[in-house]
Design a protein around this motif. Structure first.
Motif, mmCIF file in Angstrom:
data_model
loop_
_atom_site.group_PDB
_atom_site.id
_atom_site.type_symbol
_atom_site.label_atom_id
_atom_site.label_comp_id
_atom_site.label_asym_id
_atom_site.label_seq_id
_atom_site.Cartn_x
_atom_site.Cartn_y
_atom_site.Cartn_z
ATOM 1 N N VAL A 118 -6.201 -0.272 2.513
ATOM 2 C CA VAL A 118 -5.138 0.658 2.110
ATOM 3 C C VAL A 118 -3.953 -0.107 1.525
ATOM 4 C CG1 VAL A 118 -3.530 2.426 2.896
ATOM 5 C CG2 VAL A 118 -5.850 2.376 3.805
ATOM 6 N N ALA A 119 -3.590 -1.229 2.152
ATOM 7 C CA ALA A 119 -2.479 -2.032 1.658
ATOM 8 C C ALA A 119 -2.777 -2.581 0.271
ATOM 9 C CB ALA A 119 -2.195 -3.177 2.634
ATOM 10 N N ALA A 120 -4.000 -3.064 0.074
ATOM 11 C CA ALA A 120 -4.384 -3.610 -1.230
ATOM 12 C C ALA A 120 -4.382 -2.519 -2.288
ATOM 13 C CB ALA A 120 -5.764 -4.250 -1.135
ATOM 14 N N ALA A 121 -4.845 -1.336 -1.928
ATOM 15 C CA ALA A 121 -4.863 -0.229 -2.886
ATOM 16 C C ALA A 121 -3.448 0.175 -3.281
ATOM 17 C CB ALA A 121 -5.612 0.960 -2.283
ATOM 18 N N ALA A 122 -2.550 0.223 -2.293
ATOM 19 C CA ALA A 122 -1.168 0.619 -2.582
ATOM 20 C C ALA A 122 -0.494 -0.376 -3.519
ATOM 21 C CB ALA A 122 -0.380 0.746 -1.284
ATOM 22 N N GLY A 123 -0.678 -1.665 -3.241
ATOM 23 C CA GLY A 123 -0.082 -2.669 -4.105
ATOM 24 C C GLY A 123 -0.735 -2.711 -5.471
ATOM 25 N N GLY A 124 -2.066 -2.525 -5.475
ATOM 26 C CA GLY A 124 -2.793 -2.589 -6.734
ATOM 27 C C GLY A 124 -2.493 -1.443 -7.669
ATOM 28 N N VAL A 125 -2.156 -0.279 -7.130
ATOM 29 C CA VAL A 125 -1.839 0.878 -7.970
ATOM 30 C C VAL A 125 -0.551 0.647 -8.749
ATOM 31 C CG1 VAL A 125 -1.034 3.258 -7.863
ATOM 32 C CG2 VAL A 125 -3.109 2.595 -6.657
ATOM 33 N N LEU A 126 0.393 -0.084 -8.159
ATOM 34 C CA LEU A 126 1.692 -0.269 -8.796
ATOM 35 C C LEU A 126 1.628 -1.172 -10.027
ATOM 36 C CD1 LEU A 126 3.975 -0.679 -5.659
ATOM 37 C CD2 LEU A 126 3.865 1.275 -7.204
ATOM 38 N N LEU A 127 0.766 -2.175 -9.983
ATOM 39 C CA LEU A 127 0.737 -3.132 -11.095
ATOM 40 C C LEU A 127 0.348 -2.490 -12.419
ATOM 41 C CD1 LEU A 127 -0.757 -6.280 -9.325
ATOM 42 C CD2 LEU A 127 1.600 -5.865 -10.004
ATOM 43 N N GLY A 160 -4.153 -10.847 -5.068
ATOM 44 C CA GLY A 160 -3.311 -10.166 -4.096
ATOM 45 C C GLY A 160 -4.091 -9.213 -3.218
ATOM 46 N N ALA A 161 -5.045 -8.490 -3.818
ATOM 47 C CA ALA A 161 -5.836 -7.531 -3.058
ATOM 48 C C ALA A 161 -6.704 -8.217 -2.016
ATOM 49 C CB ALA A 161 -6.698 -6.700 -4.010
ATOM 50 N N VAL A 162 -7.390 -9.279 -2.430
ATOM 51 C CA VAL A 162 -8.231 -10.027 -1.493
ATOM 52 C C VAL A 162 -7.390 -10.591 -0.355
ATOM 53 C CG1 VAL A 162 -9.610 -12.134 -1.238
ATOM 54 C CG2 VAL A 162 -10.066 -10.577 -3.124
ATOM 55 N N ALA A 163 -6.214 -11.092 -0.673
ATOM 56 C CA ALA A 163 -5.328 -11.650 0.350
ATOM 57 C C ALA A 163 -4.894 -10.582 1.350
ATOM 58 C CB ALA A 163 -4.110 -12.283 -0.309
#
Length: 254
Positions: free
Chosen positions: A43-52, A136-139
């Motif tokens: 969920v965290a990776a998805a949230a950050g990834g959507v913004l880029l 970032g997502a993998v991290a």
């Protein structure tokens, strides 16, 4: 299913009705803890990834990615980190330190720990997002998973509870060492596989970062057991945040 409900019900805000509150369910729950971390990380990776793709820079993506786990845990682990820092920094006997940790307010050591840990997480994620969304997502996924694996190790046989009540007492010394080892092997395979999505170097890097996160958590756990006489729910939160932060920082190195 009792273990999954226990893990998700105690470690996340995901709807999971805990049907059993005993040491057998706690053992299964702590073995399932990395799965709860995996869900939080995704969920965290998805949230950050959507913004880029929407035009946000890596800094904002990093802030959101660091904020999501706090939201999905109601800030429980960050609160535990702050309370543990206050207890360790008090330099008082174990009984007095535990009493300080139970207080609702946050002292100066807790504030400092929260600021430094969150800054480190955001800074590391910023660097990783700067290399690309995938890094970032993998991290984010790996850090959240390793953080909950650290809770599995904190619940293994030989680690006592500092108090006779609370979450620490119900989960302390429930996980056999062999089971924790097998769980670790599974997470290491996940780390290698996720890193391999980027490159063979990243696969090795992810495995080493996992080890760094677990080592940092183990050092803190050892210190807390010696200082307080065992683990508490606050110690679990501190161990989790330490593992997540160390994993993220390790991923930025090299």
């Amino acid at each position: 299913m009792d273990g999954l409900r226990f893990a998700f019900g105690t470690l996340t805000v995901f709807p999971a009705r805990i049907t059993r509150w005993d040491r057998d369910a706690a053992r299964a729950g702590m073995l399932c803890a990395p799965l709860a971390g995996l869900a939080v990380g995704l969920v965290a990776a998805a949230a950050g990834g959507v913004l880029l793709p929407l035009g946000a820079g890596p800094l904002l993506a990093a802030v959101v990615t660091a904020a999501v786990p706090a939201v999905l845990t109601r800030g429980l682990h960050l609160d535990g980190l702050a309370d543990t820092a206050d207890g360790l920094g008090s330099a008082k006997p174990a009984e007095d330190a535990l009493r300080i940790m139970k207080q609702s307010d946050i002292g100066p050591f807790g504030v400092i720990a929260l600021v430094l840990v969150l800054l480190a997480q955001v800074a590391a994620l910023y660097e990783l997002y700067g290399e690309g969304w995938a890094h970032g997502a993998v991290a984010a996924v790996l850090a959240a998973t390793v953080a909950r694996l650290a809770l599995t190790h904190a619940s293994r046989h030989g680690v006592p509870a500092a108090r006779p009540e609370g979450l620490g007492a119900i989960v302390a010394a429930t996980v056999p060492v062999r089971s924790a080892t097998l769980c670790t092997a599974a997470v290491l395979l996940l780390a290698a596989a996720s890193g391999l999505l980027l490159s063979s170097y990243d696969a090795v890097h992810a495995v080493l970062a996992t080890g760094a996160g677990l080592a940092a958590a183990a050092l803190l756990l050892r210190r807390c057991v010696r200082r307080f006489g065992g683990v508490t729910g606050d110690v679990f939160g501190a161990v989790e945040e330490t593992a997540a932060t160390a994993t993220l920082v390790a991923l930025t190195l090299g």
